[in-house]
Design a protein around this motif. Sequence first.
Motif, PDB file in Angstrom:
ATOM      1  N   SER A 131      12.133 -20.023  22.820  1.00 30.94           N
ATOM      2  CA  SER A 131      12.194 -19.357  22.398  1.00 30.94           C
ATOM      3  C   SER A 131      13.655 -19.312  23.283  1.00 30.94           C
ATOM      4  O   SER A 131      14.526 -18.275  23.584  1.00 30.94           O
ATOM      5  CB  SER A 131      12.157 -17.990  22.741  1.00 30.94           C
ATOM      6  N   CYS A 132      14.185 -20.238  23.718  1.00 28.55           N
ATOM      7  CA  CYS A 132      15.127 -20.675  24.354  1.00 28.55           C
ATOM      8  C   CYS A 132      16.208 -21.132  23.251  1.00 28.55           C
ATOM      9  O   CYS A 132      16.435 -21.742  22.602  1.00 28.55           O
ATOM     10  CB  CYS A 132      14.969 -21.886  25.375  1.00 28.55           C
ATOM     11  N   ASP A 133      17.365 -21.606  24.287  1.00 26.99           N
ATOM     12  CA  ASP A 133      18.791 -21.502  23.530  1.00 26.99           C
ATOM     13  C   ASP A 133      19.296 -22.809  24.422  1.00 26.99           C
ATOM     14  O   ASP A 133      18.121 -23.066  25.672  1.00 26.99           O
ATOM     15  CB  ASP A 133      19.842 -20.467  23.815  1.00 26.99           C
ATOM     16  N   GLN A 134      20.000 -23.713  24.044  1.00 31.58           N
ATOM     17  CA  GLN A 134      20.064 -24.838  24.029  1.00 31.58           C
ATOM     18  C   GLN A 134      20.991 -24.784  25.629  1.00 31.58           C
ATOM     19  O   GLN A 134      22.133 -23.794  26.183  1.00 31.58           O
ATOM     20  CB  GLN A 134      20.989 -26.052  23.896  1.00 31.58           C
ATOM     21  N   ALA A 135      20.909 -25.084  26.734  1.00 28.57           N
ATOM     22  CA  ALA A 135      22.065 -24.081  27.922  1.00 28.57           C
ATOM     23  C   ALA A 135      23.203 -25.236  28.411  1.00 28.57           C
ATOM     24  O   ALA A 135      23.123 -26.073  27.922  1.00 28.57           O
ATOM     25  CB  ALA A 135      21.227 -24.957  28.776  1.00 28.57           C
ATOM     26  N   THR A 136      24.163 -24.326  28.162  1.00 27.42           N
ATOM     27  CA  THR A 136      25.460 -25.248  28.683  1.00 27.42           C
ATOM     28  C   THR A 136      25.879 -25.082  30.408  1.00 27.42           C
ATOM     29  O   THR A 136      24.480 -24.804  30.555  1.00 27.42           O
ATOM     30  CB  THR A 136      26.559 -23.617  28.093  1.00 27.42           C
ATOM     31  N   PHE A 137      27.413 -24.911  30.489  1.00 19.14           N
ATOM     32  CA  PHE A 137      27.367 -25.474  31.695  1.00 19.14           C
ATOM     33  C   PHE A 137      28.657 -25.167  31.927  1.00 19.14           C
ATOM     34  O   PHE A 137      29.303 -24.943  30.338  1.00 19.14           O
ATOM     35  CB  PHE A 137      27.175 -27.339  32.449  1.00 19.14           C
ATOM     36  N   GLY A 138      29.210 -24.923  33.061  1.00 15.58           N
ATOM     37  CA  GLY A 138      30.825 -24.082  33.145  1.00 15.58           C
ATOM     38  C   GLY A 138      31.363 -25.779  34.173  1.00 15.58           C
ATOM     39  O   GLY A 138      31.267 -26.855  34.670  1.00 15.58           O
ATOM     40  N   ARG A 139      32.433 -25.844  32.365  1.00 13.64           N
ATOM     41  CA  ARG A 139      33.726 -27.285  33.063  1.00 13.64           C
ATOM     42  C   ARG A 139      35.067 -26.422  32.340  1.00 13.64           C
ATOM     43  O   ARG A 139      35.395 -26.097  31.527  1.00 13.64           O
ATOM     44  CB  ARG A 139      33.218 -28.496  32.076  1.00 13.64           C
ATOM     45  N   ALA A 140      35.963 -26.503  33.464  1.00 13.43           N
ATOM     46  CA  ALA A 140      37.685 -25.906  33.056  1.00 13.43           C
ATOM     47  C   ALA A 140      37.261 -24.466  32.755  1.00 13.43           C
ATOM     48  O   ALA A 140      37.870 -24.193  31.260  1.00 13.43           O
ATOM     49  CB  ALA A 140      38.218 -26.918  32.948  1.00 13.43           C
ATOM     50  N   HIS A 141      36.671 -23.806  33.233  1.00 13.28           N
ATOM     51  CA  HIS A 141      36.424 -22.588  33.088  1.00 13.28           C
ATOM     52  C   HIS A 141      36.005 -22.084  31.646  1.00 13.28           C
ATOM     53  O   HIS A 141      36.397 -21.160  31.038  1.00 13.28           O
ATOM     54  CB  HIS A 141      38.201 -21.769  33.234  1.00 13.28           C
ATOM     55  N   GLU A 142      35.244 -22.736  30.886  1.00 14.50           N
ATOM     56  CA  GLU A 142      34.974 -22.244  29.830  1.00 14.50           C
ATOM     57  C   GLU A 142      32.971 -23.249  29.801  1.00 14.50           C
ATOM     58  O   GLU A 142      32.963 -23.677  30.949  1.00 14.50           O
ATOM     59  CB  GLU A 142      35.319 -23.799  28.246  1.00 14.50           C
ATOM     60  N   ASP A 143      32.673 -22.428  28.849  1.00 14.50           N
ATOM     61  CA  ASP A 143      30.817 -23.118  29.028  1.00 14.50           C
ATOM     62  C   ASP A 143      30.807 -24.007  28.051  1.00 14.50           C
ATOM     63  O   ASP A 143      31.384 -23.580  26.279  1.00 14.50           O
ATOM     64  CB  ASP A 143      30.023 -21.412  28.216  1.00 14.50           C
ATOM     65  N   VAL A 144      30.320 -25.180  28.374  1.00 10.13           N
ATOM     66  CA  VAL A 144      30.281 -26.139  27.623  1.00 10.13           C
ATOM     67  C   VAL A 144      29.080 -26.396  27.371  1.00 10.13           C
ATOM     68  O   VAL A 144      27.807 -26.258  27.647  1.00 10.13           O
ATOM     69  CB  VAL A 144      30.825 -27.844  28.381  1.00 10.13           C
ATOM     70  N   LEU A 145      28.456 -26.780  26.061  1.00 13.08           N
ATOM     71  CA  LEU A 145      27.276 -27.527  25.706  1.00 13.08           C
ATOM     72  C   LEU A 145      27.389 -29.529  24.742  1.00 13.08           C
ATOM     73  O   LEU A 145      28.219 -28.916  23.723  1.00 13.08           O
ATOM     74  CB  LEU A 145      26.934 -26.975  24.130  1.00 13.08           C
ATOM     75  N   ASP A 146      26.944 -29.687  26.218  1.00 13.04           N
ATOM     76  CA  ASP A 146      27.004 -31.387  25.817  1.00 13.04           C
ATOM     77  C   ASP A 146      25.390 -31.936  25.849  1.00 13.04           C
ATOM     78  O   ASP A 146      25.252 -31.836  27.512  1.00 13.04           O
ATOM     79  CB  ASP A 146      27.729 -31.743  27.260  1.00 13.04           C
ATOM     80  N   GLU A 147      24.295 -32.116  25.270  1.00 10.26           N
ATOM     81  CA  GLU A 147      23.427 -32.840  25.676  1.00 10.26           C
ATOM     82  C   GLU A 147      23.240 -33.699  26.202  1.00 10.26           C
ATOM     83  O   GLU A 147      22.411 -34.258  27.065  1.00 10.26           O
ATOM     84  CB  GLU A 147      22.442 -32.650  24.720  1.00 10.26           C
ATOM     85  N   SER A 148      24.472 -34.655  26.577  1.00  9.27           N
ATOM     86  CA  SER A 148      24.539 -35.894  27.154  1.00  9.27           C
ATOM     87  C   SER A 148      25.041 -35.405  28.562  1.00  9.27           C
ATOM     88  O   SER A 148      24.650 -36.729  29.892  1.00  9.27           O
ATOM     89  CB  SER A 148      25.216 -36.814  26.987  1.00  9.27           C
TER      90      SER A 148
END
Length: 251
Positions: free
Chosen positions: A65-82
């Motif tokens: 039920s989860c989405d892929q987790a993002t993280f904050g980078r330079a004031h943006e939410d980024v999706l990067d699985e590496s």
Amino acid sequence: MSIKHKIDTARAAVAKSDPWTSGTAQIPSHCFNLFFIDKMDPPRPHLVKLTDTTHPSELEALSASCDQATFGRAHEDVLDESYRKAGKLDLGRFASTFDAAQIFPTIIPYLIQGKDAEQRVEADMHKLNVYDKGSFFRAHKDTPRSERMFGSLVVVFPTPHTGGELVLRHAEKMFTFDSGTILAGSPDKIAFIAFFSDVEHEVLPVTSGHRVTLTYNLYYPDPTSPRLSSTTAVNACILLKNLNVATSISP
Ligand SMILES: O=C(O)CCC(=O)C(=O)O
Ligand SMILES: [Fe+2]
């Protein structure tokens, strides 16, 4: 006193000790309940009890039920699985019966010392994360969400897992928070760690099981806006709204 000054005072007070504090807390059985909605159309509600005996199929349903987790980078939410591989549920998709206030008596005297110990602290729930086998989060510092934010709190439920250690680093100091080992054989406990915003941290890969966490941002409250309700109550209301359940409670 400015927030910056308060943070500097608190940091100075703990300068000789560690900029983090961790432990376990025994909580009542009903506080392990998690309600969430899945990704079906229309969304279906689920209830799971996050203990050491949770059936793996229930945890897999939560994970799915989860989405892929993002993280904050330079004031943006980024999706990067590496950089970060984990599942997340945003606030509108779940409600937990766990209340962070239950562990405040343990963490607050540590984080805030001296005359500021009277200061109120707020823990705003940020996300629920599920780290399955192979999930990780590389070294980072948490993105401050406001001027008043001074740290983060992570609460880990006792669902069995190995690996997924949180490694914290600050100046010459390093600490490994191994929730899987700490919680093994403690079905009635959660593990927690609170740390200041300038602490670099990373989650090592999970090697088995499911590491389920709630993350909170720790704030000094805004003196001009009194709080009307706890984040737990607000969170439950958002969930009900997303399920189109009629509710007369407004957050
Ligand atoms: O799960 C953890 O222990 C830490 C997670 C984390 O660093 C974050 O969500 O920013
Ligand atoms: Fe983080």
